[in-house]
Design an enzyme around this catalytic site. Structure first.
Site, PDB file in Angstrom:
ATOM      1  N   PRO A   1       1.566   7.693  -0.247  1.00 48.10           N
ATOM      2  CA  PRO A   1       1.987   8.525  -1.454  1.00 48.10           C
ATOM      3  C   PRO A   1       3.480   8.194  -1.752  1.00 48.10           C
ATOM      4  CG  PRO A   1       2.224   9.637   0.504  1.00 48.10           C
ATOM      5  CD  PRO A   1       1.552   8.201   0.971  1.00 48.10           C
ATOM      6  N   GLY A   2       4.030   7.218  -1.187  1.00 51.38           N
ATOM      7  CA  GLY A   2       5.540   7.048  -1.760  1.00 51.38           C
ATOM      8  C   GLY A   2       6.801   7.126  -0.717  1.00 51.38           C
TER       9      GLY A   2
ATOM     10  N   ALA B   1       0.888  -1.245  -0.129  1.00 46.49           N
ATOM     11  CA  ALA B   1      -0.029   0.046  -0.030  1.00 46.49           C
ATOM     12  C   ALA B   1       0.908   1.290   0.003  1.00 46.49           C
ATOM     13  CB  ALA B   1      -0.920   0.068   1.131  1.00 46.49           C
ATOM     14  N   ALA B   2       1.314   1.636  -1.060  1.00 44.47           N
ATOM     15  CA  ALA B   2       2.503   2.415  -1.337  1.00 44.47           C
ATOM     16  C   ALA B   2       2.230   3.955  -1.235  1.00 44.47           C
ATOM     17  CB  ALA B   2       3.609   1.977  -2.575  1.00 44.47           C
TER      18      ALA B   2
ATOM     19  N   ASP C   1      -0.488   0.208  -5.121  1.00 42.09           N
ATOM     20  CA  ASP C   1      -1.564   0.879  -4.388  1.00 42.09           C
ATOM     21  C   ASP C   1      -3.014   0.414  -4.968  1.00 42.09           C
ATOM     22  OD1 ASP C   1      -1.300   3.135  -2.022  1.00 42.09           O
ATOM     23  OD2 ASP C   1      -3.277   3.046  -3.012  1.00 42.09           O
TER      24      ASP C   1
ATOM     25  N   ASP D   1       2.110  -0.979   4.934  1.00 42.48           N
ATOM     26  CA  ASP D   1       1.861   0.365   5.900  1.00 42.48           C
ATOM     27  C   ASP D   1       0.165   0.268   5.500  1.00 42.48           C
ATOM     28  OD1 ASP D   1       1.735   2.743   7.166  1.00 42.48           O
ATOM     29  OD2 ASP D   1       2.070   3.714   5.183  1.00 42.48           O
TER      30      ASP D   1
ATOM     31  N   LYS E   1       7.659   5.753   2.234  1.00 42.53           N
ATOM     32  CA  LYS E   1       8.110   4.607   2.760  1.00 42.53           C
ATOM     33  C   LYS E   1       8.914   3.786   1.737  1.00 42.53           C
ATOM     34  CE  LYS E   1       5.099   4.210   6.854  1.00 42.53           C
ATOM     35  NZ  LYS E   1       4.310   5.482   6.261  1.00 42.53           N
TER      36      LYS E   1
ATOM     37  N   CYS F   1      -0.705   4.259  11.238  1.00 43.54           N
ATOM     38  CA  CYS F   1      -0.593   5.426  11.889  1.00 43.54           C
ATOM     39  C   CYS F   1      -1.756   5.719  12.617  1.00 43.54           C
ATOM     40  CB  CYS F   1      -0.560   6.433  10.610  1.00 43.54           C
ATOM     41  SG  CYS F   1      -1.835   6.695   9.626  1.00 43.54           S
TER      42      CYS F   1
END
Length: 501
Positions: free
Chosen positions: A131-132, A128-129, A152, A197, A134, A250
């Site tokens: 906005p990028g 689940a990349a 994503d 994530d 990580k 998060c």
């Protein structure tokens, strides 16, 4: 008649109050007071260095130029808090060219939990990349030598993901847009590392523009937790036995953290273990042993729960899992979608001619740089892409949104570096440079053309690497008689250029 401002709390304020009320029983009286004191303090912005383009000494140089007071992030060697700033971290040419990424410090933890061997070339799935942030960290941790599938499921978020990775200058990656739940069935026991994530309720207690807090109903939280379990199991299935997976959110909600790990442990006992990661932190930050009405399995405590007062971050949760056995054989594997992707690799003679031209025009010895990345050159329309050869070996028929890095573009004068190619390799160019006088730099960073004080010894229309007297890469320019045409992309142009000293 004047409008009376409402004194009722906003949705974000209500969400914070509700979360605090729910989390109060999870902390001791002393820690609860420390948390409340921490929430009164502003959250300092943080940046993470791009080692493909810069070094730690550059960060200290930027601090001097821009009036920053820095403090290192204790669990990320390439991360710094910007405690004070005369000039905003978001408004520098270094940020716009991808020399660093602005990221909340807690979000730097997940990728730091991986064990990557030096010089290894791992296959990595970022489930689940977008906005990028990580994903760029994965590129940095592997020196862009492993192949990363940045996936994503949200089509709306793929453009942002693609632009972030393009700005970072990564070569060994592919961007895809599939539901994360499918990867375990499509590619069982394929990846050396998996990052999840997970989509979550974002109850971090420190609202950010990218992670605002909002009220979450019990039903929505339950649905989120169910999807998180499904994504976690899919990622574990896609992982090789012996490989590592990092699960992160998060949010501080136990239903989406400890309870998700517990559900996966109960569903597939003996398939994975939760590893201790105390060596990655300056002080313990264990997950919960229990909530007031439920106890978790002992190894769940090996996960990391970052309450904001622990390290002055937003709330966060992360765990490193080690796959120790295969999944039950009765689980059916379905084939992935396929698309014919003819990869038009350059012929050896074309590659040699290109390398010679880049040496002649830019003093750039590209061949060893691409060999380090195990990348080849592929022509697509008027561009040459640096493409990871590992993709063709392992995922050649997989549909992608983007693959590799657009390195060169065709012009009437021959192949020239793209903006992304210049940002990645411009510091290696020994020729083909124009140095701007300091007084012209602000206008250039605002996207304006500038006069050529001393015409360079090159023909008109030549694309050059633009620097200043400090040696900073300032983008590309095109020589046009007595003028240097500004080729900075619109997204790179600064709203206000920094004053020069």
């Amino acid at each position: 008649m004047s409008r009376v401002r409402s004194s009722s709390p906003s949705a974000a304020e209500r969400a914070l109050e509700e979360a605090l009320a729910r989390f109060r029983p999870l902390l001791s009286a002393e820690e609860w007071q420390a948390l409340l004191e921490e929430l009164k303090r502003p959250l300092a912005p943080a940046l993470r260095l791009n080692p493909l383009k810069a070094s730690p000494s550059d960060v200290q140089t930027w601090a001097e130029w821009y009036g920053w007071r820095l403090q290192p992030v204790p669990f990320c060697p390439t991360g710094w808090w910007v405690c004070e700033a005369t000039y905003p971290v978001s408004q520098t040419i270094e940020h716009r060219l991808g020399y660093y990424y602005i990221q909340e410090a807690a979000s730097m933890l997940p990728v730091e939990l991986f064990d990557f061997s030096p010089n290894a070339r791992p296959l990595i799935l970022d489930m689940a990349a977008s906005p990028g942030g990580k994903t760029t960290h994965l590129v940095a941790r592997t020196s862009d030598r492993g192949l990363i599938i940045a996936n994503d499921s949200s089509r709306e978020r793929l453009t942002a993901l693609r632009l972030v990775l393009q700005t970072w200058g990564a070569i060994n990656l592919a961007v895809t847009g599939f539901p994360g739940e499918r990867w375990g069935g499509w590619y069982p026991e394929t990846f050396d590392a998996v990052l999840l994530d997970a989509p979550c309720s974002m109850q971090s207690l420190r609202p950010l523009e990218s992670h605002p807090m909002r009220p979450i109903s019990p039903g929505e939280q339950q649905r989120l937790a169910q999807r998180q379990v499904a994504l976690l199991i899919s990622g574990l299935r896609a992982l090789k036995v012996g490989g590592q997976m990092v699960y992160a959110t998060c949010t501080l909600a136990p239903e989406e953290n400890e309870a998700v790990l517990e559900a996966a442990l109960q569903r597939y006992p003996g398939v994975f273990e939760i590893e201790p990661v105390d060596d990655r932190l300056p002080a313990p930050a264990p997950a919960l042993e229990a909530t007031p009405d439920h106890s978790f399995p002992p190894q769940v405590r090996h996960a990391v729960r970052l309450w904001p007062h622990r390290f002055h971050t937003a709330g966060f949760f992360a765990a490193r899992l080690r796959k120790v056995a295969s999944f039950p054989s009765e689980l059916v594997t379905t084939p992935p979608p396929k698309v014919r992707m003819p990869l038009a690799w350059l012929k050896p003679t074309e590659v040699r001619e290109l390398y010679e031209a880049l040496k002649r025009d830019y003093g750039l010895d590209l061949q060893p740089l691409l060999e380090i990345q195990a990348a080849g050159l592929l022509r697509r329309q008027s561009y040459l892409y640096a493409i990871p050869r590992a993709f063709e070996i392992h995922f050649g028929n997989l549909p992608v949104v983007t693959l590799g890095l657009a390195l060169l573009e065709s012009t009437p004068e021959g192949w020239t570096l793209t903006h992304e190619g210049m940002a990645r390799f411009g510091r290696h160019c020994e020729r083909g440079r124009v140095v701007l006088p300091e007084e012209m730099v602000p206008a250039w960073l605002r996207g304006e053309d500038v006069p050529l004080v001393v015409p360079p010894p090159w023909p008109a229309s030549r694309v050059v690497v633009v620097t200043d007297a400090r040696g900073r890469i300032l983008g590309r320019g095109r020589v046009q008689r007595a003028q240097l045409k500004n080729l900075l992309p619109r997204r790179v142009v600064l709203q206000r250029a920094p004053l020069t000293s």
